[in-house]
Motif scaffolding. Structure first.
Motif, PDB file in Angstrom:
ATOM      1  N   VAL A 126       0.855  -1.180   0.000  1.00 12.22           N
ATOM      2  CA  VAL A 126       0.000   0.000   0.000  1.00 12.22           C
ATOM      3  C   VAL A 126       0.897   1.238   0.000  1.00 12.22           C
ATOM      4  CG1 VAL A 126      -1.861   1.225   1.169  1.00 12.22           C
ATOM      5  CG2 VAL A 126      -1.720  -1.268   1.331  1.00 12.22           C
ATOM      6  N   ILE A 154      -7.916  -1.423   7.585  1.00 12.47           N
ATOM      7  CA  ILE A 154      -8.815  -1.050   6.489  1.00 12.47           C
ATOM      8  C   ILE A 154      -8.465  -1.823   5.220  1.00 12.47           C
ATOM      9  CG2 ILE A 154      -9.333   0.833   4.889  1.00 12.47           C
ATOM     10  CD1 ILE A 154      -9.489   2.706   7.218  1.00 12.47           C
ATOM     11  N   THR A 155      -7.177  -1.951   4.934  1.00 10.85           N
ATOM     12  CA  THR A 155      -6.749  -2.675   3.728  1.00 10.85           C
ATOM     13  C   THR A 155      -7.139  -4.141   3.796  1.00 10.85           C
ATOM     14  OG1 THR A 155      -4.871  -1.167   3.447  1.00 10.85           O
ATOM     15  CG2 THR A 155      -4.770  -3.275   2.299  1.00 10.85           C
ATOM     16  N   ALA A 158     -11.012  -4.602   3.502  1.00 15.03           N
ATOM     17  CA  ALA A 158     -11.521  -4.356   2.150  1.00 15.03           C
ATOM     18  C   ALA A 158     -11.236  -5.535   1.230  1.00 15.03           C
ATOM     19  CB  ALA A 158     -10.899  -3.079   1.584  1.00 15.03           C
ATOM     20  N   ILE A 183     -11.197  -2.759  -4.663  1.00 10.85           N
ATOM     21  CA  ILE A 183     -10.629  -2.510  -3.338  1.00 10.85           C
ATOM     22  C   ILE A 183      -9.908  -1.161  -3.294  1.00 10.85           C
ATOM     23  CG2 ILE A 183     -10.458  -4.934  -2.735  1.00 10.85           C
ATOM     24  CD1 ILE A 183      -7.570  -4.931  -3.484  1.00 10.85           C
ATOM     25  N   GLU A 186     -12.619   1.404  -2.569  1.00 11.88           N
ATOM     26  CA  GLU A 186     -13.108   1.335  -1.190  1.00 11.88           C
ATOM     27  C   GLU A 186     -12.071   1.858  -0.199  1.00 11.88           C
ATOM     28  OE1 GLU A 186     -14.610  -2.128   1.933  1.00 11.88           O
ATOM     29  OE2 GLU A 186     -14.958  -2.368  -0.233  1.00 11.88           O
ATOM     30  N   ILE A 187     -10.826   1.456  -0.363  1.00 12.09           N
ATOM     31  CA  ILE A 187      -9.769   1.906   0.557  1.00 12.09           C
ATOM     32  C   ILE A 187      -9.554   3.413   0.428  1.00 12.09           C
ATOM     33  CG2 ILE A 187      -7.306   1.729   1.069  1.00 12.09           C
ATOM     34  CD1 ILE A 187      -7.454  -1.201   0.219  1.00 12.09           C
ATOM     35  N   ASN A 188      -9.619   3.921  -0.785  1.00 16.39           N
ATOM     36  CA  ASN A 188      -9.410   5.353  -0.997  1.00 16.39           C
ATOM     37  C   ASN A 188     -10.451   6.179  -0.245  1.00 16.39           C
ATOM     38  OD1 ASN A 188      -8.047   7.545  -2.166  1.00 16.39           O
ATOM     39  ND2 ASN A 188      -9.569   7.691  -3.790  1.00 16.39           N
ATOM     40  N   SER A 190     -12.125   5.247   2.473  1.00 15.80           N
ATOM     41  CA  SER A 190     -11.896   5.113   3.915  1.00 15.80           C
ATOM     42  C   SER A 190     -10.690   5.937   4.366  1.00 15.80           C
ATOM     43  CB  SER A 190     -11.677   3.633   4.266  1.00 15.80           C
ATOM     44  OG  SER A 190     -12.819   2.869   3.956  1.00 15.80           O
ATOM     45  N   LEU A 198      -4.611   7.464  -0.512  1.00 12.11           N
ATOM     46  CA  LEU A 198      -4.098   6.242  -1.147  1.00 12.11           C
ATOM     47  C   LEU A 198      -3.523   6.619  -2.507  1.00 12.11           C
ATOM     48  CD1 LEU A 198      -3.793   3.154  -1.223  1.00 12.11           C
ATOM     49  CD2 LEU A 198      -6.044   3.055  -2.308  1.00 12.11           C
TER      50      LEU A 198
END
Length: 300
Positions: A126, A154-155, A158, A183, A186-188, A190, A198
């Protein structure tokens, strides 16, 4: 801050000594002056804060976080303020099955269950950064340990939540990019809520169960054998076609010879050949017989 406290202590001690006997009164004045100098020097030094390149500073006064951010360079601040620095450069957090390759020692890969009930292991990295303007928010709501409190959980969550929609083989091959795009989105979202950005998500390796890998390898080998056999058959077919065309040509030629040449034409061709032999510089003996064709003996 240390010099300020030390200066204050020295000044207090000097006043206490001043109340003692007269012979130490002069010494107390010297101590008082030294204390005042240290107090002023400490205050002056505490007013200046240097923030290194690629970092920002967050000011805290008695536990209260200031929303104004200190950027790289020399900054003038309240001497009583404490400054917490945050790295705003691109950071890398890796989770890998290979020991000592990831951010945590040991096997730190993500193990997920796919829609067909198989366990798949994923290694990834990441790439992210702290948003400078959100550094005070991070300090208030998360603290300095945002790697273990935000980035890691979070990673991993997801990836696990989205992997259940895919079969193992699809996740390994045809649907890999689609899975990664989901993913990342979604991660971006969060990360943005928590002051992080991200920059890139790199799925470095997708490891299937041993039984699935063997099945895939067998399928690939069978496909390669089928392609090889198709090539051989195509080659044999082309060779057979070539021979058929060649045989047809010979048959056509023979048919032309058998039907197109008359006795007179054959006699004419024979006379031409005899003439060419007669004109040759070599000595010949021609014996004419009762047959239609002469017997020719050649010699030097």
């Amino acid at each position: 801050m240390f010099l300020i406290i030390l200066g204050l202590l020295i000044v207090i001690v000097s006043f206490v000594i001043a109340r003692a006997e007269e012979q130490v009164a002069r010494f107390s004045k010297i101590i008082r002056i030294a204390g005042l100098v240290l107090l002023l020097l400490g205050a002056a030094l505490s007013m200046f804060k240097v923030v290194d390149a690629g970092q920002v500073g967050v000011k805290t006064l008695y536990g209260k976080v200031d929303n104004d951010v200190l950027y790289s360079g020399l900054n003038i601040i309240n001497p009583l303020v404490e400054v917490t620095t945050f790295d705003v450069k691109t950071q890398n957090y890796t989770m890998s099955a290979i020991h000592d390759e990831g951010s945590k020692s040991g096997d730190d890969a993500i193990r997920i269950l796919t829609s067909d009930g198989l366990e798949v292991t994923i290694d990834l990295s990441v790439l992210f950064s702290v948003q400078p303007r959100d550094a005070p928010k991070i300090l208030k709501e998360i603290g300095g340990d945002y790697l273990d409190k935000v980035v890691r959980p979070i990673t991993r969550t997801a990836i696990r939540d989205n992997a259940v929609s895919y079969e193992a083989v699809s996740l390994y091959s045809t649907k890999r990019q689609e899975f990664q795009n989901k993913i990342v989105s979604e991660i971006n979202r969060s990360f943005a809520k928590r002051g992080l950005k991200l920059e890139q998500l790199l799925i470095r390796n997708v490891t299937l169960p041993e039984s699935v890998r063997k099945t895939i390898e067998s399928k690939i080998n069978a496909e390669q054998d089928a392609q090889k056999m198709q090539f051989v058959l195509q080659k044999e077919k082309q060779e057979a076609e070539r021979k058929r065309v060649e045989a047809q040509g010979i048959a056509d030629y023979q048919h032309i010879l058998s039907t197109g040449l008359s006795d007179k034409q054959l006699q004419y061709e024979s006379i031409k050949a005899q003439k060419e032999i007669a004109l040759s510089p070599n000595t010949k003996v021609i014996i004419m017989g009762n047959g239609k064709n002469p017997v020719i003996l050649g010699g030097n």
